[in-house]
Design an enzyme around this catalytic site. Structure first.
Site, mmCIF file in Angstrom:
data_model
loop_
_atom_site.group_PDB
_atom_site.id
_atom_site.type_symbol
_atom_site.label_atom_id
_atom_site.label_comp_id
_atom_site.label_asym_id
_atom_site.label_seq_id
_atom_site.Cartn_x
_atom_site.Cartn_y
_atom_site.Cartn_z
ATOM 1 N N GLY A 43 0.820 -1.205 0.000
ATOM 2 C CA GLY A 43 0.000 0.000 0.000
ATOM 3 C C GLY A 43 0.853 1.254 0.000
ATOM 4 N N CYS A 44 0.228 2.357 -0.339
ATOM 5 C CA CYS A 44 0.984 3.614 -0.483
ATOM 6 C C CYS A 44 1.456 4.134 0.873
ATOM 7 C CB CYS A 44 0.158 4.652 -1.229
ATOM 8 S SG CYS A 44 -1.488 4.947 -0.567
#
Lengths: 335, 335, 335, 335
Positions: free
Chosen positions: A144-145
């Protein structure tokens, strides 16, 4: 150079578009299909309008097994469903950009449709953590970012076993992190010149971060207190982190430099940093300072690149034994 | 209504301009002079160009003693110097927007220029902390912008004596907080779509915050860990704060509502808040949530209003026994 | 591939930085020196901070003659002065990004410093106008940013000889067009959320535009009425142009498509366009509509790329017989 | 002061919210009801969240005839339908913010619901054009936002009968002009840092502008060529206009100053202007320059105030014989 044949599912969304932007200039990539149910038949540039003049690729309603790797750019929860419903031939590697296999890395799928049943295991695709495992993996769960920006800020400490106190984290993300679907919090009239907190202490990325820190520092059990903010810009994530830590500043710098020495995209800056330094690049820049008994680390990444599609391409490069930076030496937008 | 005669020193800067914007519509205010060395002789609207059509006031090189109150809008360090060099007649009240008297509230000035020497004591002008003292004060040290937003997030806890653990604070400020002088970090090409940390753990406002918390909770000695950010918007400060605290959420809400019940500008929101709710107002909105053993509080203010010139007018209202909201019922810009 | 040896003078400014961003990833480029008087001795990434991790190049106080091409990224007026004061060896090609040789294309320089005196002629470096001449040129006057966007909107009409009426132009530019030096109109607090007109009817780029239109349509003498705006974004120029013109829409589309068929960076869009489609690319996108007796053309470019340093690299590619797109297939930032 | 009893229909949208923001601080206004079908029962501050702490008003599902004036803030087309379906008692004045009665000023409604049938005539509510008529009107058609900014730029020329050539207009609007409903062009990720043209030569406001110009200069028949732009800011409209005109600059300035001398909100600036000078105010600022045979006029307004709800309140003030500026001396946001 033999080209890698690539399929993309979910290619009309933000991460799908960014992947196409990268792959059309990647010297070893050939996009075999860019699947989209909603946009099938249209030129890619009719949806990702910045690509007018760059590619004549069309979205297709069909997929094919004549590919080497499949990127999944569908929404969270839909990757697993897609793979269960559409068993993927054995020879095809999978890079999934959703969160479906980050914490639950095994997929089992039943026999059917001419396929034997089977299972696939997903390696967590953070090269700064798992590069060797990625090189030999068949399937990748792309991080995920927020998870990327935060892990890169903390991994060296976990590797050194000095992550022994609660970590205090603030992370502000650009609007592209919220995806393409309009919502009240992505309306320009609301978001411009605005900031707001969301999901404090409960962001879904905390789980994968905790797993990674435990991988490097078994038994890690301190709290990760994360206050995420919605930022009034479109690209980027800036993280500030601090914790009590016995390392002095010079030792901490040495630790970070040593940890990232062989990683092409992650660098410790000798001076303070600002978010735009990494926008439109696959880089992560870090900066640290010691204050009293606390070590503070700042991390900046582009949420669509190092936080999503850029890292996915980096993982593809590793899977196919290419130089990690192939196709990822991007001109920063800088301003 | 008898008008208050007002002098302003340093009226060509951001806080001076905001003060003029407020006072020209204030029903009890009359600006006797708007002093500016650099702009003397010009119309105010030639510098604060949004005031074209609203006032024919000119900047003057002269000051006068025929005033009831003097606002000092000069840079930090210059207020004390100004008052030492220009003794102010006894009958004039002073509201200083710099930090000069916030932590060191006494001014002594020598006899001279037809004045006897003397001393002035400055009351810290946060009405939510010191309203009764402000009403009878002669001189006011107007709080800092970060200091206002952070104190309003924490005062009820200090008043209840439950501020017994380290506080973790992030605060992001608009560009007007950095003043009018151009600098690399106020250049549009740099600041737009950007975020950056500055003065972590060392912001100058921490001192006045600590003093106020000690005033309400004697012996308060926990750490205030503050990470300030430069935001890519022009007005506003958003603070997120959290700490370990035994109060449950309902009790915390009751505490905040009770503490601010009689304060017209500060309100606890029942739902999450975003920065633009208070832009162009003198309000502070607060929101709180409990997570595990931690209480999180969010605070939003406009740095030029509740964080500077609006609060200065609020203090003037209190000094002159006016309704606190006089001239401060401002239309929010909202968008 | 044999590398082109490159010198850059004025490399610490915006166009110099953008040139470096492009050249470090250009497969045929080698930067021999990046000259800067003010920053000599520093790493390039200390000034162009987004390049941390991308290059270890340093600014130098020295230049060298061991180069194939010299880029001049100095301010308007300073390029001619520099070349007069520092005669450049005969074998070195020059690409000047200032306006000094756009309208006055001849440089004469006296003998001295071991050099014979001589003269240089500069070809106006707009490939969509002068590609063949550029290929055989020794020296290039790189077009202005507004000039590029406007010419690309009008060249096909001039080529067809149908530019026979006054043209009405509005063009809005990003803040990077104003350069690095802070000024009141580049202050974030002023420029954010703001628009303003400057130099109406008198922009300095009108002269080079008029020259080019005359080159294609001798005797062109209609007015170019240009209202330039300062935009509240950092990169890009959007131009809207309209004029009375007898071409119907289909004929106009055919004319534009035909004119730009062999130009890799300039494309006619079948649907309306928006500025961000070209940001961080070297492209120009065009769109046209007919309304009554008027033809309207919209043009979008990135002022630092197609409007400056990108076009300079495009010209270098042409000078050295490379594919025009070499090093210029840039990932759009898109958002 | 006797209060004006006010009803608002459509009060949950942008113009309805802005009207409430104004009226709660208006000394002569009392909001009897704020009707909203979708939000009935909620506090106003639950929708217009910036009003938390400012009003305890709730949206109601009911209307009432015990009012002096009814504001209609519904979408275009819905005002006429509403009035046809809900005949309004004779004693109630109507101020309609939609475009329904601007060009077609007569409403006929059938008998029914205890009401006699009847007709209402709407006066076009631009005070700088029709102030005397407004004062004695029963019903007002409030002008459009673009229409207001453009007319104020041109009215003095029409009044002088010198509007004899085609007018070239560019007008850029903030995102609030597009209303509250999310759409692709109001998505933050798309609109931030972007500009685009829409409805060139065909904006719906041209009709009411043409009517007004004909009112002052009968027979006016020149073209109004309007290129509207979507701006990347939330509030404001900036118009640039030019035309061939024989007036010299001094005469033009004298004409504009004379025309607007008795209008409190519209002013000619002696120096160039920028959009933010009027944001969050009810003002229009104008600036003019002569270039060759052309006169250029720039006009700036806030689309939600002078372009909508502010002008509606100005009209109410005129209808009820109040000072035109009552409740409209607003603090500019300035930054």
């Amino acid at each position: 150079m033999k080209k890698i044949n690539i399929g993309i599912v979910g290619s009309a969304g933000y991460t799908g578009g960014e992947l196409i932007r990268l792959l059309i200039n990647h010297p070893a990539a050939h996009i075999a299909f860019a699947h989209s149910q909603s946009q099938a038949g249209k030129y890619v540039y009719q949806v990702h309008t910045d690509l007018l003049g760059d590619t004549d690729l069309k979205f297709s309603a069909e997929t094919s097994e004549d590919i080497d790797v499949l990127f999944l750019c569908v929404g969270h929860g839909n990757a697993r469903k897609y793979l269960e419903a559409n068993p993927v031939a054995d020879h095809i590697r999978i890079i999934d950009l959703s969160q479906d296999f980050r914490n639950d890395p095994n997929l089992e799928f039943p026999a059917g449709g001419g396929q034997a049943g089977g299972a696939r295991h997903f390696v967590y695709g953070l090269p700064e953590l798992n590069r060797e495992a990625i090189k030999t993996a068949r399937n990748i769960a792309n991080p995920g970012c927020f998870a990327t920006g935060i892990q890169l800020a903390l991994l060296p400490l976990a590797a050194a076993g000095v992550l022994n106190n609660d970590v205090h984290l603030t992370a502000t993300t650009g609007s592209t992190g919220a995806g393409q679907a309009p919502s009240p919090t992505t309306h320009f009239s609301w978001r411009s010149n605005n900031l707001s907190v969301y999901k404090p202490f409960g962001h879904q990325h905390l789980k994968e971060i905790t797993r990674s820190l435990n991988q490097l520092q078994p038994g890690f059990g301190s709290s990760l207190n994360l206050i995420p903010y919605r930022g009034d810009f479109s690209r980027g994530i800036i993280v500030s982190a601090y914790l009590e830590c016995a390392l002095d500043e010079a030792a901490a710098r040495e630790l970070y430099e040593s940890y990232y020495r062989n990683h092409a995209f992650t660098h410790l800056s000798p001076v303070n940093i600002d978010l735009k330094q990494v926008v439109n690049t696959n880089k992560c820049l870090l900066y640290l300072e010691r204050h009293g008994d606390k070590l503070m680390i700042i991390s900046i990444t582009d949420n669509l690149l190092k936080g999503a599609s850029g890292q996915a391409v980096q993982n593809m490069n590793l899977l196919f034994a290419l130089d990690e930076q192939t196709g990822l030496r991007l001109k920063p937008s800088a301003f």
